[in-house]
Write a protein that holds these residues in place. Structure first.
Motif, short mmCIF file in Angstrom:
data_model
loop_
_atom_site.label_atom_id
_atom_site.label_comp_id
_atom_site.label_asym_id
_atom_site.label_seq_id
_atom_site.Cartn_x
_atom_site.Cartn_y
_atom_site.Cartn_z
N ILE A 1 0.86 -1.17 0.00
CA ILE A 1 0.00 0.00 0.00
C ILE A 1 0.90 1.23 0.00
O ILE A 1 1.79 1.37 0.84
N ILE A 2 0.68 2.12 -0.96
CA ILE A 2 1.52 3.29 -1.09
C ILE A 2 0.81 4.48 -0.47
O ILE A 2 -0.33 4.79 -0.82
N ASN A 3 1.45 5.14 0.45
CA ASN A 3 0.91 6.35 1.04
C ASN A 3 1.52 7.54 0.31
O ASN A 3 2.70 7.83 0.43
N GLN B 1 -3.36 6.93 -7.05
CA GLN B 1 -3.30 8.13 -7.88
C GLN B 1 -3.34 7.72 -9.35
O GLN B 1 -2.76 6.72 -9.75
N ARG B 2 -4.06 8.48 -10.16
CA ARG B 2 -4.14 8.21 -11.60
C ARG B 2 -3.43 9.33 -12.36
O ARG B 2 -3.42 10.48 -11.93
N PHE B 3 -2.90 8.98 -13.55
CA PHE B 3 -2.06 9.90 -14.29
C PHE B 3 -2.51 9.98 -15.75
O PHE B 3 -3.08 9.04 -16.30
N GLN C 1 6.01 10.29 -7.57
CA GLN C 1 4.86 9.41 -7.35
C GLN C 1 4.92 8.19 -8.27
O GLN C 1 4.71 7.06 -7.84
N LEU C 2 5.21 8.43 -9.54
CA LEU C 2 5.29 7.33 -10.50
C LEU C 2 6.42 6.36 -10.13
O LEU C 2 6.25 5.14 -10.20
N ASN C 3 7.57 6.90 -9.74
CA ASN C 3 8.68 6.04 -9.36
C ASN C 3 8.36 5.23 -8.11
O ASN C 3 8.78 4.07 -7.97
N SER C 4 7.60 5.83 -7.20
CA SER C 4 7.21 5.10 -6.00
C SER C 4 6.34 3.91 -6.35
O SER C 4 6.50 2.81 -5.80
N ILE D 1 3.04 -1.09 -13.33
CA ILE D 1 2.10 0.00 -13.61
C ILE D 1 1.21 -0.40 -14.79
O ILE D 1 1.67 -0.98 -15.77
N ILE D 2 -0.08 -0.07 -14.66
CA ILE D 2 -1.05 -0.45 -15.69
C ILE D 2 -1.38 0.75 -16.57
O ILE D 2 -1.82 1.80 -16.10
N LEU D 3 -1.13 0.57 -17.86
CA LEU D 3 -1.50 1.55 -18.88
C LEU D 3 -2.85 1.14 -19.47
O LEU D 3 -3.24 -0.03 -19.40
N ASP D 4 -3.56 2.07 -20.07
CA ASP D 4 -4.87 1.73 -20.61
C ASP D 4 -4.76 0.99 -21.93
O ASP D 4 -3.67 0.59 -22.36
#
Length: 576
Positions: free
Chosen positions: A12-14, A141-143, A24-27, A34-37
């Motif tokens: 779980i990332i806080n 978080q979403r990007f 954030q992305l590196n964390s 990481i899931i891309l669409d």
């Protein structure tokens, strides 16, 4: 290392809201895949829009048909595009791509909308931003990745083999088009810029240079993703460049820093793409992405792999620890992404290789890559081979086809680098260089080698570098016009993905006095050592990668000056 067993926990990332997007992305990347669409076009097709559906009220009287221009839907059907983003976010995507794949002025010109590149790009990012923000929370978080497609024109491709000088598009046209595209995406709220489906490395380098200009102008840090589409069974791009040569080229062209990720998309389904993903994973010192197609389209244009089949085909990517980012390209739907995301949670992400030997140091490329031993490169041999009297005589006479034939002989005679020396612009100018390259780059036996654009004129260097796919060599430059001019020149050369040759000369010359002949070798070496040290510290102070320069001391390999550079300027390549 293989990852064959499922994980029984999810970290779980806080999130700290003060973290940058990159942090954030590196964390996330340290913790999981990481899931891309998935595909945007596949879901737009489901809408069954007719011409009026594309036009809406905004373009009711537009003189050119708009059916198939998915990007214009960001203006005419923003709700539909937002709904597609929502479905991918619900499926578990961490990153959604904007509906801007064809939002460059070059691509939009086919629909008479080239003047709306910035506006469409900005609206595409705003729609995706709204969806990402809606689904973001402290747990996930979403990007938004701003999609930058390749355009349908390749700067390396020859639209008419009977007319080598005819170009479908030029570097300058590409860079200007990508600049507006990327500017709109950033202004609309994109977190990441994704240069994708690359089939021609010159196009990609022009996009990366445009991005670099914007980031420098705005003094901002934006992660850059790079993704190519291989086309041949040998893993080459459509432009003929081999995969490792491509990696070397774009890795060093990435603006201001190494790319956040490099990967592959489209091209094939997962099993056929697997060997090329392996190749990238083995040698790339940043994150690796992959988003293959859902199989091969049938006679009706439908992709035949359902979510279960595609997930099974992608599972070896996870088992072998090959990827950090996974998604889907043509034919994929939210159902595909949900199944892939569910499987990805059972595996660790690829371990990013940080060892120096895997950062493409000492690797150059044309259509193929070339590695140098240790920290030395034989420019002297290249110069002798390429400086045949008949080669330069043909160039000066404007006999460019003959010059290309001679260049082929030079490369075939085992010259590792093709040295194109232009000292006198009155004899060989920018136009002549371009005309020679028209013929030379058409021949894969010449284009396979890295080129050395060897001239004291920056205009000549830039003319050559705008035509070359690979990681090539350009120069020489020096401190003779001061530090500011030197830094400007070395950065310009790097922005084209090339390595700068640096002479050990400063404002006073290399002997301490302007225009005074050198005295003796010991005194000259002392001056060159002083200059080499100054340049090395200047580069480090300005965060310029020292492994992107070649010091040319103009002395034999065994000379004490070379030994001093080796001991005191680690990372710098030495010309012999």
């Amino acid at each position: 290392m293989k990852y064959c067993g499922p994980l029984f926990f999810i970290k779980i990332i806080n999130y700290n809201l003060d973290m940058t997007v990159r942090e954030q992305l590196n964390s996330i990347a340290e913790s999981r895949i990481i899931i891309l669409d998935g595909a945007m076009g596949s879901l737009i097709q489901v809408l069954n829009l007719d011409e009026n559906g594309y036009r809406g009220s905004l373009f009711a009287d537009h003189p050119v048909p708009l059916t198939g221009c998915n990007d214009v839907l960001c203006l005419t059907r923003p709700g539909a595009i937002g709904a597609i983003h929502d479905t991918y976010l619900e499926a578990g995507a961490d990153i959604i791509e904007t509906c801007s794949f064809n939002s460059t002025s070059i691509s939009l010109a086919d629909y008479g909308l080239g003047h709306l590149s910035y506006e469409i790009s900005a609206e595409a990012a705003k729609i995706a931003r709204k969806s990402a923000d809606k689904f973001s929370n402290m747990g996930q978080q979403r990007f938004v990745a701003g999609s930058i497609g390749p355009t349908a024109k390749g700067a390396s491709l020859y639209p008419d083999i009977n007319n080598p000088g005819k170009r479908a598009v030029t570097w300058d046209e590409l860079e200007a088009s990508y600049y507006d595209n990327a500017r709109g995406l950033l202004d609309g709220g994109a977190d990441i810029l994704l240069v994708e489906t690359i089939f021609d490395t010159i196009n990609a380098k022009a996009a990366l240079r445009a991005i670099g200009r914007i980031l420098e102008e705005r003094k901002i840090d934006v992660p850059v993703m790079i993704s190519a589409a291989v086309s041949g069974e040998n893993g080459s791009l459509l432009s003929g460049q081999m995969l490792e040569a491509f990696l070397v080229s774009v890795f060093h062209s990435s603006p201001n820093a190494m790319p956040w990720s490099i990967g592959l998309n489209c091209s094939f389904n997962a099993p056929k793409l697997l060997p090329y993903v392996r190749q990238i994973s083995e040698i790339t010192p940043c994150l690796v992405s992959a988003y293959p197609n859902a199989g091969i389209p049938n006679k009706f244009g439908r992709y035949e792999e359902n979510p279960d089949i595609m997930t099974a085909n992608i599972t070896p990517y996870f088992e072998e620890g090959l990827v950090n980012i996974i998604g889907g390209c043509c034919g994929t739907t939210p159902a595909h992404i949900a199944a892939i995301a569910d499987k990805a949670h059972d595996f660790y992400p690829r371990e990013v290789i940080k060892r120096r030997g895997f950062n493409f140091w000492g690797v150059f490329s044309g259509l193929k890559s070339m590695r140098i031993p240790h920290n030395t490169i034989r420019l002297r041999n290249a110069a002798v081979a390429a400086d045949k009297e008949e080669f330069h005589k043909a160039l000066a006479k404007g006999e460019f086809e003959d010059a290309a034939e001679i260049a082929r002989d030079i490369v075939e005679d085992n010259a590792a680098i093709l040295n194109i020396e232009i000292i006198d612009k009155k004899a060989i100018d920018e136009k002549a260089l371009n005309s020679f390259l028209d013929y030379a780059l058409m021949n894969p036996y010449i284009a396979k080698a890295p080129f050395f654009i060897n001239s004291p004129y920056m205009s000549i260097l830039e003319t050559g570098l705008k035509r070359l796919q690979g990681r090539c060599i350009a120069g020489p430059i020096s401190l003779k016009d001061g530090e500011e001019k030197f830094l400007d020149n070395v950065r310009t050369i790097r922005s084209y993905g090339a390595v700068a040759v640096v002479l050990l000369i400063d404002e006073r010359g290399n002997d301490g006095e302007k225009n005074v002949p050198e005295v003796n070798s010991a005194e000259t070496n002392a001056r060159k050592i002083e200059i080499a040290g100054r340049i090395f510290e200047l580069l480090k102070k300005n965060n310029y990668p020292v492994d992107n320069v070649i010091f040319d001391p103009l002395v034999p390999e065994e000379d004490s000056l070379c030994l001093w550079i080796q001991d005191n300027c680690p990372g710098v390549i030495i010309a012999l």
